[in-house]
Design an enzyme around this catalytic site. Structure first.
Site, short mmCIF file in Angstrom:
data_model
loop_
_atom_site.label_atom_id
_atom_site.label_comp_id
_atom_site.label_asym_id
_atom_site.label_seq_id
_atom_site.Cartn_x
_atom_site.Cartn_y
_atom_site.Cartn_z
N TYR A 105 0.86 -0.97 -0.42
CA TYR A 105 -0.28 -0.14 -0.16
C TYR A 105 1.47 1.62 -0.16
O TYR A 105 1.82 1.21 0.94
CB TYR A 105 -0.77 0.03 0.86
CG TYR A 105 -1.64 1.13 1.59
CD1 TYR A 105 -3.26 1.01 1.02
CD2 TYR A 105 -1.08 2.37 3.07
CE1 TYR A 105 -3.82 2.16 0.93
CE2 TYR A 105 -1.91 3.18 2.41
CZ TYR A 105 -2.94 3.23 2.20
OH TYR A 105 -4.27 4.58 2.36
N ASP A 178 0.33 -7.77 6.39
CA ASP A 178 -1.25 -6.28 6.29
C ASP A 178 -2.48 -7.48 5.46
O ASP A 178 -2.42 -8.21 4.19
CB ASP A 178 -1.08 -5.31 5.11
CG ASP A 178 -1.50 -4.38 5.15
OD1 ASP A 178 -2.47 -4.61 5.44
OD2 ASP A 178 -1.52 -2.69 4.84
C1 LIG Z 1 -6.13 1.86 3.79
C2 LIG Z 1 -5.24 0.97 3.67
C3 LIG Z 1 -3.96 0.83 4.89
C4 LIG Z 1 -3.93 2.48 5.16
O1 LIG Z 1 -5.43 2.15 6.44
P1 LIG Z 1 -5.60 3.57 6.97
O2 LIG Z 1 -6.26 3.10 7.50
O3 LIG Z 1 -6.05 4.45 5.46
O4 LIG Z 1 -4.85 4.19 7.31
C5 LIG Z 1 -2.67 0.32 5.10
N1 LIG Z 1 -2.67 -0.76 4.48
C6 LIG Z 1 -3.68 -1.21 3.32
C7 LIG Z 1 -3.50 -2.73 2.50
C8 LIG Z 1 -4.81 -0.01 3.30
O5 LIG Z 1 -5.84 -1.10 1.88
#
Ligand SMILES: *Cc1c(COP(=O)(O)O)cnc(C)c1O
Length: 393
Positions: A105, A178
């Site tokens: 991301y 993630d």
């Molecule tokens: C949106 C996103 C983030 C960041 O999260 P926020 O809630 O916008 O701070 C991190 N990793 C992935 C894969 C995302 O889609």
């Protein structure tokens, strides 16, 4: 409730885990405790709560539910996904070596490459985690963390979670997955050997595009000291989710399973349509892990339930046509983010991945003609008709 509820299916746990009726009133929904402070009975005597940054009952309920869903020892709720990621990185001493997936991301890339490399001296190598030998080549005994997402954003590369966890164990590094794109309904990395799962709960976990939140979930295989350290770090940096958002997120999670089923079903039908009509619709490249032609299809099938609801495709006619298609779509709103009940379309090169240097973006394949769909839970025939219309002009 968590050890008992682990025997129940995830649909049931999404509704009940960590949530008993309120002992005071019998309310079936958890109360929202907005208090910042709690009366104490004497020196060192209290009911477990002193100040809401350290611990809040509504947040504790949400965290118990999240830990249960991810099969984790403990979960922590943050105000955003990025604040959750930033707190995980606080586990590292200055100068630590981190190996991260090349297609993370954009905001995670920014945090690693433009912030923590300067403020904490982190040495970050970006490699393609879908090539497990490439990971093995850059990892050294000095590596402290392996950071990846699967499916990745926006190229939907699939990482073999268990293999990465094994490489990390060999050198004593922590693995961070993630899990935003999958949600614990589709994929539970801790069960595959990952140490720490993070989420932008802003996306599928909340699913209604009406709050920001982040999650860290910690494996039961981690020593208690690491778990305690992360709790200490969260309190130290003060990044906690407010009780009203905790309550909203708890409510959203109750429908996670039914939303995900529909998201997955819609995305499968749309990817099949786009695949079949690819030539007619002048689509140059279609990316969805559910397609048999996707290089990570078999691994995804093994480690996920369903293939998620993000579809990326590159159109013939360059950026100009990509922009026209995005604007011609009526049901897919032209906006960043993903995982909500409403369908969205975005242009990674100018939106989520603008922070990447142009050469790096090109090399990755985040080209100017690439669009990314987040398929919502509307009627799928309506969504297909919208795509047919926008891509046929
Ligand atoms: C949106 C996103 C983030 C960041 O999260 P926020 O809630 O916008 O701070 C991190 N990793 C992935 C894969 C995302 O889609």
């Amino acid at each position: 409730m968590s050890s008992h509820s682990n025997r129940l299916a995830i649909e049931t746990r999404a509704i009940h885990a960590g949530q008993e009726p309120d002992p005071l009133t019998g309310a079936v929904v958890q109360p929202i405790y907005t208090a910042s402070t709690y009366v104490q009975e004497g020196i060192g005597q209290n009911k477990g709560y002193m100040y809401s940054r350290s611990k809040n009952p509504t947040r504790s309920t949400l965290e118990a539910c999240l830990a249960d869903l991810e099969g984790a020892k403990r979960a922590l709720a943050f105000p955003t996904g990025l604040s959750a990621a930033a707190c995980i990185l606080e586990l590292l001493d200055a100068g630590g070596h981190v190996v991260a997936h090349h297609d993370v991301y954009g905001g995670i890339y920014r945090l690693l490459a433009k912030v923590r490399n300067r403020t904490a001296g982190l040495k970050v190598d970006f490699v393609n985690f879908s090539d497990i030998e490439a990971v093995r080549r850059v990892v050294t005994p000095a590596t402290k963390m392996l950071w990846f997402e699967t499916p990745s954003n926006p190229l939907l590369e699939i990482v073999d979670i268990a293999s990465v966890a094994e490489i990390a164990r060999e050198v004593g590094a922590l693995t961070i997955c993630d899990n935003t794109f999958s949600s614990p309904y589709c994929q539970r990395p801790i069960e595959l050997g990952v140490d720490i799962v993070m989420h932008s709960a802003t996306k599928f976990l909340n699913g209604h595009s009406d709050l920001l939140a982040g999650v860290v979930a910690l494996s039961d295989k981690l020593p208690d000291e690491v778990v305690d350290e992360l709790v200490f770090l969260q309190n130290s940096v003060g990044a906690v989710l407010d009780p009203i958002s905790c309550s909203t997120l708890l409510r959203s999670i109750k429908t996670l399973a039914v939303r995900m089923d529909r998201h997955i079903e819609n995305a499968a039908a749309i990817s099949a349509y786009l695949d079949e009509a690819q030539t007619q619709l002048r689509i140059e490249r279609l990316i969805y892990p559910g397609l048999k032609t996707h290089p990570g299809h078999e691994i995804a099938k093994r480690q996920m339930k369903g293939f998620g609801s993000i579809i990326s495709f590159a159109v013939e006619g360059g950026e100009e046509r990509a922009n026209r298609v995005a604007q011609d779509l009526q049901l897919f709103a032209y906006a960043v983010s993903l995982g909500g009940v409403e369908s969205l379309v975005q242009h990674p090169a100018s939106m989520t991945h603008k922070v990447l240097p142009v050469a790096r973006r090109q090399q990755l394949g985040v080209t100017d003609n690439l669009l990314r769909l987040s398929v919502g839970i509307e009627n799928v025939d309506d969504l297909i008709a919208d795509l047919r219309h926008a891509l046929s002009r």
